[in-house]
Design a protein around this motif. Structure first.
Motif, PDB file in Angstrom:
ATOM      1  N   ALA A  59     -81.257  -0.895 -35.590  1.00  0.00           N
ATOM      2  CA  ALA A  59     -79.897  -1.398 -35.806  1.00  0.00           C
ATOM      3  C   ALA A  59     -78.923  -0.240 -36.031  1.00  0.00           C
ATOM      4  O   ALA A  59     -77.800  -0.237 -35.509  1.00  0.00           O
ATOM      5  N   LEU A  60     -79.388   0.769 -36.805  1.00  0.00           N
ATOM      6  CA  LEU A  60     -78.537   1.932 -37.045  1.00  0.00           C
ATOM      7  C   LEU A  60     -78.283   2.710 -35.756  1.00  0.00           C
ATOM      8  O   LEU A  60     -77.163   3.186 -35.506  1.00  0.00           O
ATOM      9  N   GLU A  61     -79.327   2.855 -34.929  1.00  0.00           N
ATOM     10  CA  GLU A  61     -79.157   3.551 -33.660  1.00  0.00           C
ATOM     11  C   GLU A  61     -78.164   2.817 -32.760  1.00  0.00           C
ATOM     12  O   GLU A  61     -77.310   3.427 -32.117  1.00  0.00           O
ATOM     13  N   GLU A  62     -78.271   1.480 -32.727  1.00  0.00           N
ATOM     14  CA  GLU A  62     -77.337   0.685 -31.920  1.00  0.00           C
ATOM     15  C   GLU A  62     -75.918   0.829 -32.457  1.00  0.00           C
ATOM     16  O   GLU A  62     -74.955   0.964 -31.691  1.00  0.00           O
ATOM     17  N   ALA A  63     -75.800   0.808 -33.807  1.00  0.00           N
ATOM     18  CA  ALA A  63     -74.479   0.978 -34.409  1.00  0.00           C
ATOM     19  C   ALA A  63     -73.920   2.365 -34.101  1.00  0.00           C
ATOM     20  O   ALA A  63     -72.725   2.526 -33.823  1.00  0.00           O
ATOM     21  N   THR A  64     -74.818   3.372 -34.128  1.00  0.00           N
ATOM     22  CA  THR A  64     -74.391   4.742 -33.806  1.00  0.00           C
ATOM     23  C   THR A  64     -73.897   4.840 -32.375  1.00  0.00           C
ATOM     24  O   THR A  64     -72.873   5.471 -32.084  1.00  0.00           O
ATOM     25  N   ILE A  65     -74.631   4.187 -31.461  1.00  0.00           N
ATOM     26  CA  ILE A  65     -74.221   4.183 -30.049  1.00  0.00           C
ATOM     27  C   ILE A  65     -72.868   3.503 -29.892  1.00  0.00           C
ATOM     28  O   ILE A  65     -71.984   3.982 -29.166  1.00  0.00           O
ATOM     29  N   ASN A  67     -70.569   3.225 -32.186  1.00  0.00           N
ATOM     30  CA  ASN A  67     -69.546   4.099 -32.770  1.00  0.00           C
ATOM     31  C   ASN A  67     -69.176   5.228 -31.810  1.00  0.00           C
ATOM     32  O   ASN A  67     -67.992   5.576 -31.659  1.00  0.00           O
ATOM     33  N   ARG A  68     -70.195   5.804 -31.158  1.00  0.00           N
ATOM     34  CA  ARG A  68     -69.918   6.862 -30.196  1.00  0.00           C
ATOM     35  C   ARG A  68     -69.095   6.348 -29.024  1.00  0.00           C
ATOM     36  O   ARG A  68     -68.191   7.023 -28.528  1.00  0.00           O
ATOM     37  N   THR A  69     -69.460   5.132 -28.587  1.00  0.00           N
ATOM     38  CA  THR A  69     -68.694   4.515 -27.491  1.00  0.00           C
ATOM     39  C   THR A  69     -67.250   4.290 -27.912  1.00  0.00           C
ATOM     40  O   THR A  69     -66.303   4.561 -27.147  1.00  0.00           O
ATOM     41  N   LEU A  70     -67.062   3.785 -29.137  1.00  0.00           N
ATOM     42  CA  LEU A  70     -65.707   3.567 -29.644  1.00  0.00           C
ATOM     43  C   LEU A  70     -64.939   4.882 -29.774  1.00  0.00           C
ATOM     44  O   LEU A  70     -63.747   4.957 -29.466  1.00  0.00           O
ATOM     45  N   GLU A  71     -65.633   5.920 -30.242  1.00  0.00           N
ATOM     46  CA  GLU A  71     -64.982   7.218 -30.359  1.00  0.00           C
ATOM     47  C   GLU A  71     -64.562   7.747 -28.991  1.00  0.00           C
ATOM     48  O   GLU A  71     -63.461   8.278 -28.833  1.00  0.00           O
ATOM     49  N   ALA A  72     -65.450   7.585 -28.009  1.00  0.00           N
ATOM     50  CA  ALA A  72     -65.103   8.016 -26.651  1.00  0.00           C
ATOM     51  C   ALA A  72     -63.913   7.220 -26.114  1.00  0.00           C
ATOM     52  O   ALA A  72     -63.000   7.772 -25.488  1.00  0.00           O
TER      53      ALA A  72
END
Length: 198
Positions: A59-65, A67-72
């Motif tokens: 779940a954390l990895e998915e959330a991290t992905i 977040n990275r997508t949102l940052e991009a």
């Protein structure tokens, strides 16, 4: 009966074939102190915790992905926003330049219009100046009594004597004739005559 390393209760269970009070066999001779069972239970608990942790990690990895997508996406939007701001500034500059250009064109247009009006006035004045003597000469010929005005009777008499003039200026003289017919006592001054002939 006492068995070495066994409690009386365990020895009783062993002596009776491992049956407890309910008649079921729960005693394991290989694990007289229940350590293996406790270890198994602990292992099962640890495995359950491990699965829970793995699920949380996923779940954390998915959330991290995400977040990275949102940052991009945010970076892309920021870049686009900067580009739009630059475009807006360019458009504002162009708009200001167009307004200045329009002001110049308007000023030139006003100047051109004034120049044209001046030329028209000049040509009109020149034409009037060149035609004035001719109109004055004709007016004097029609004003037979030299009163400074042409009456209806004078005009009718003059028209009988000036057939060529009637042919040349029939529309203008017809207007004068109509004006005089409205009021037979009326006379037309030179200014009125010249206005009708223009």
């Amino acid at each position: 009966v006492e068995i070495e390393g066994y409690t009386p209760h365990q020895a009783a269970q062993a002596g009776s074939g491992g049956a407890d009070a309910t008649g079921s066999s729960n005693f394991d001779a290989r694990d007289p102190h229940g350590e293996l069972a406790a270890a198994r239970a602990e292992i099962q608990a640890l495995e359950a915790q491990k699965k829970t942790l793995e699920e949380k990690n996923r779940a954390l990895e998915e959330a991290t992905i995400r977040n990275r997508t949102l940052e991009a996406t945010n970076k892309t939007l920021e870049t686009q926003n900067k580009a739009l701001q630059t475009t807006n500034r360019t458009l504002e500059t162009m708009n200001t330049a167009l307004e200045e250009h329009n002001k110049i064109l308007q000023a030139q247009s006003k100047t051109s219009i004034k120049e044209l009006e001046a030329k028209v006035q000049l040509k009109t004045s020149q034409a009037s100046a060149s035609e004035a003597p001719a109109w004055r000469q004709l007016f004097n010929r029609l004003d037979t009594d030299e009163s400074g005005g042409i009456s209806h009777g004078e005009l009718e008499k003059a028209l009988e004597k000036l057939p060529k003039l009637i042919v040349a200026d029939s529309k203008e003289l017809s207007k004068i004739r109509q004006e005089l017919k409205k009021d037979l006592s009326k006379t037309i001054s030179f200014d009125e005559f010249a206005t009708c002939m223009d």
